[in-house]
Design a protein around this motif. Structure first.
Motif, PDB file in Angstrom:
ATOM      1  N   LEU A   1      -1.241  -5.344   5.646  1.00 42.93           N
ATOM      2  CA  LEU A   1      -0.438  -6.472   5.738  1.00 42.93           C
ATOM      3  C   LEU A   1      -1.300  -7.768   5.620  1.00 42.93           C
ATOM      4  O   LEU A   1      -1.081  -8.502   4.875  1.00 42.93           O
ATOM      5  CB  LEU A   1       0.200  -6.780   7.154  1.00 42.93           C
ATOM      6  N   THR A   2      -2.593  -7.795   6.052  1.00 43.98           N
ATOM      7  CA  THR A   2      -3.835  -8.622   5.869  1.00 43.98           C
ATOM      8  C   THR A   2      -4.000  -8.734   4.420  1.00 43.98           C
ATOM      9  O   THR A   2      -4.505  -9.792   3.807  1.00 43.98           O
ATOM     10  CB  THR A   2      -4.958  -8.213   6.599  1.00 43.98           C
ATOM     11  N   HIS A   3      -4.216  -7.659   3.598  1.00 44.64           N
ATOM     12  CA  HIS A   3      -4.653  -7.364   2.382  1.00 44.64           C
ATOM     13  C   HIS A   3      -3.555  -7.749   1.466  1.00 44.64           C
ATOM     14  O   HIS A   3      -4.005  -7.839   0.130  1.00 44.64           O
ATOM     15  CB  HIS A   3      -5.145  -6.212   2.055  1.00 44.64           C
ATOM     16  N   GLY A   4      -2.301  -7.639   1.640  1.00 39.48           N
ATOM     17  CA  GLY A   4      -0.962  -7.822   0.786  1.00 39.48           C
ATOM     18  C   GLY A   4      -0.586  -6.577   0.492  1.00 39.48           C
ATOM     19  O   GLY A   4      -1.515  -5.557   0.119  1.00 39.48           O
ATOM     20  N   THR A   5       0.803  -6.198   0.656  1.00 43.24           N
ATOM     21  CA  THR A   5       1.391  -4.919   0.446  1.00 43.24           C
ATOM     22  C   THR A   5       2.552  -4.993   0.042  1.00 43.24           C
ATOM     23  O   THR A   5       3.308  -5.862   0.571  1.00 43.24           O
ATOM     24  CB  THR A   5       0.710  -4.013   1.625  1.00 43.24           C
ATOM     25  N   GLY A   6       3.204  -3.721  -0.384  1.00 42.22           N
ATOM     26  CA  GLY A   6       4.612  -3.610  -0.509  1.00 42.22           C
ATOM     27  C   GLY A   6       5.172  -2.604   0.766  1.00 42.22           C
ATOM     28  O   GLY A   6       4.514  -2.696   1.720  1.00 42.22           O
ATOM     29  N   LEU A   7       6.469  -2.130   0.551  1.00 39.13           N
ATOM     30  CA  LEU A   7       6.757  -1.362   1.606  1.00 39.13           C
ATOM     31  C   LEU A   7       6.081  -0.186   2.033  1.00 39.13           C
ATOM     32  O   LEU A   7       6.070   0.075   3.339  1.00 39.13           O
ATOM     33  CB  LEU A   7       8.259  -0.942   1.042  1.00 39.13           C
ATOM     34  N   ALA A   8       5.657   0.417   1.010  1.00 40.24           N
ATOM     35  CA  ALA A   8       4.812   1.607   1.379  1.00 40.24           C
ATOM     36  C   ALA A   8       3.608   1.135   2.419  1.00 40.24           C
ATOM     37  O   ALA A   8       3.216   1.927   3.265  1.00 40.24           O
ATOM     38  CB  ALA A   8       4.057   2.082   0.036  1.00 40.24           C
ATOM     39  N   GLY A   9       3.001   0.143   2.353  1.00 37.58           N
ATOM     40  CA  GLY A   9       1.896  -0.238   3.286  1.00 37.58           C
ATOM     41  C   GLY A   9       2.519  -0.657   4.411  1.00 37.58           C
ATOM     42  O   GLY A   9       1.649  -0.656   5.529  1.00 37.58           O
TER      43      GLY A   9
END
Length: 442
Positions: free
Chosen positions: A137-145
């Motif tokens: 979440l800190t790095h930026g992500t989609g649903l998979a993350g």
């Protein structure tokens, strides 16, 4: 805890404890020591694998000896690998942590196959999943993350994923297990450790049940991702087609989808396009054709009514010769077959990937190469010249595919066939033709 782990294995269909054989990855730390002991008490058949990354000197040597003794204790097969991690990281231009991850998972899978084992078991637990979720979440992500670590991902299973860190420690104390401490876990040089030591304690003050809360959230996000994937697969069936190592996506179909940037990002994920680039691609839908977008591995061109995706590796194509009597040519991914036939009873074949030429008008060796600026030919049915660049525009060939068009050239320098499109009128079959050369692009 044995009952909880057994139930988690059953609910998530990780493996069959009675019949499947596992490769258990053991570092010597608390988590992996608990995993090995739990699986042993559950009666699971397993082997132990240990990675030595040559990063911590004598401490790492002692870890390897400890795990070797642990395997003897459980009377299970033991495998160890000693990696040149820093050298690999430098060679690949990646971080040491990423290098260690790539090396160990590649080795685990090779070992699993070699030893004919069913699954690879890792000791990830509830807190690991929470840390991964927040780090993504800190790095930026989609649903998979956002769903963090999966309980089962291909041949990799995580039987302890529902177990909290405190429960693991209580298990160690109860069963008087010994483990090794990795000093690098205390270093805040690594992002995960900074999150673990500096950030998560503050969040747990707000929510003491944070790990469990994030696990429930991950489960819901995982369910949402499954729904999303079904929708993406349906969209792909309608919008996508493949031909000659090229992927096409219908813009009209894409524009009818909900959450278009999200769906397109999932469709383009195998081609390594970032979400920011995908948003630019969507913005280009109303613009003129020819806009080019790059990922580390692929090129995408917004054509008139479709997106055209090609792998960058296709750009290397040299000059190749087809000798008289040669029946097949393999040239940098292009495969041609050649057959010499008599004209009597011959029917001219139809199709863009096959042509029939007057063999006696050709001069060998025939040359296969990329088309070049200034090349021209006389498309069959025409008496005048046509520049190949203009011909490809007329054929509405997307920009990134023009670079991959090849021509078949007679030894006298005249182009006999724009491969996959049209032959030259000067080599067509006539009443005077006696021998025919049939060429097929496979």
């Amino acid at each position: 805890m044995l009952d909880r782990v057994r139930q988690f294995i059953d609910e998530n269909q990780l493996f069959s404890p009675a019949t499947d054989q596992l490769l258990v990855t053991v570092s010597g730390g608390m988590d992996s020591v608990v995993l090995a002991d739990v699986l042993h008490r559950l009666g699971v058949q397993f082997a132990i694998a240990h990675c030595h990354f040559r990063l911590r000197g004598e401490e790492a040597d002692a870890d390897e000896q400890f795990v070797r003794k642990l395997a003897k204790k459980y009377e299970v097969p033991y495998f160890a690998e000693f990696f040149q991690t820093k050298e690999f990281a430098a060679q690949e231009g990646i971080s040491t942590q990423m290098a260690a991850r790539v090396l160990r998972y590649n080795w685990f899978e090779r070992l699993r196959q070699l030893q004919q084992l069913d699954y690879i078991a890792t000791a990830h637990h509830q807190r690991d999943a929470a840390e991964t979720m927040l780090l993504n979440l800190t790095h930026g992500t989609g649903l998979a993350g956002l769903h963090g670590i999966r309980a089962k991902n291909g041949y990799v299973v995580r039987p302890l994923l529902s177990i909290g860190k405190e429960d693991l420690f209580e298990y160690l104390v109860e069963h008087r297990l010994v483990w090794r401490e990795d000093s690098s876990n205390d270093s805040t040089t690594y992002q995960r450790n900074r999150l673990r030591h500096d950030v998560l304690p503050v969040l747990r003050e707000i929510n003491p049940n944070l790990d469990q809360t994030l696990q429930w959230t991950a489960e819901r996000v995982g369910g949402a991702e499954e729904i999303m994937q079904h929708y993406v697969e349906e969209t792909a069936r309608e919008a996508r087609r493949e031909e000659d190592e090229v992927v096409y996506l219908s813009i009209a179909t894409l524009q009818r989808t909900a959450a278009l940037p999200l769906v397109l990002h999932e469709l383009l994920r195998p081609f390594n396009f970032s979400y920011l680039v995908v948003k630019e691609i969507v913005s280009s839908f109303g613009a003129i054709a020819g806009r080019r977008f790059e990922s580390p591995s692929h090129t995408l061109v917004k054509d008139r009514d479709q997106l055209v995706i090609t792998a960058k590796k296709l750009t290397s194509f040299g000059t190749h010769q087809l000798m008289a009597g040669q029946r097949e040519l393999n040239a940098d991914g292009l495969r041609l077959t050649a057959e010499l036939v008599e004209v009597e009873g011959f029917e001219i074949p139809r199709g863009k990937n096959i042509t029939a030429l007057d063999a006696d008008r050709l001069q060998f060796p025939l040359i296969v190469r990329r088309w070049q600026e200034g090349d021209w030919f006389m498309p069959i049915g025409m008496k005048g010249k046509k520049k190949i660049s203009d011909f490809l525009i007329d054929q509405k060939v997307p920009l990134n595919l023009k670079d991959h068009v090849r021509v078949l050239v007679s030894a006298d320098g005249r182009i006999a066939w724009v491969i996959g499109f049209r032959p030259d009128d000067r080599y067509k079959i006539t009443e005077e033709t006696q021998r025919v050369l049939v060429l097929r692009k496979l």
